[in-house]
Design a protein around this motif. Sequence first.
Motif: not given
Length: 198
Positions: A84-88, A105-109
């Motif tokens: 998940l972290a790398l997928f962000v 930040q938008g991607t993470l959200a």
Amino acid sequence: MTFDFQTWMRAVWTSIMEPSDSARKVIDMNIPRDALWMGLALVAVVNVILVVLLQMISPAPVAFQEQGFALSPFGFVAIIGVFLALFVFGVFYAGKIMGGQGSLQGTLAIIVWFQSISLTLEAIQVVLVLISPAIGSIFGLLSLGALIWCFVNFINVLHGFKNLGKAMVAIVLALIGTALISGIVLAVLGVGPTGGMA
């Protein structure tokens, strides 16, 4: 503002039926990055819990079990968390390569919210499997289609693409890159399908 089960389910339903509008609202909330990373860690843990529950009530075929795919809960958390972290970052940079305008930040959200929707549907599937495995399986297939549609629209809005085709290409690039790098990272950490992290 009251936040209960009905409110949550309404938000999930809206995200599936009106994914573009929902994506814009999630991005516009400007949730602090630290809170989003904590949210990502939380969904990784909840994901593991639901996977274990599904395995308990709907065990894999014996032939599959004999291949040594057993992992400890820590191994599952490591795999899902790293992916998940790398997928962000994968979604962020793949979008940039395609000319997208999304922020990290938008991607993470978007990823955190999408995972929340996915986990909600997965939890419903667990309940349905207890009632009827056949109904649970059908719901799982329908959920998969809804989630793909939802995520493609999310990425389309995130990066400001003008068509869903570009968003799909960005997602495929992100998945390929994330899978390759995750494999390397997990190998370095010693997490694998034949025993995992104790």
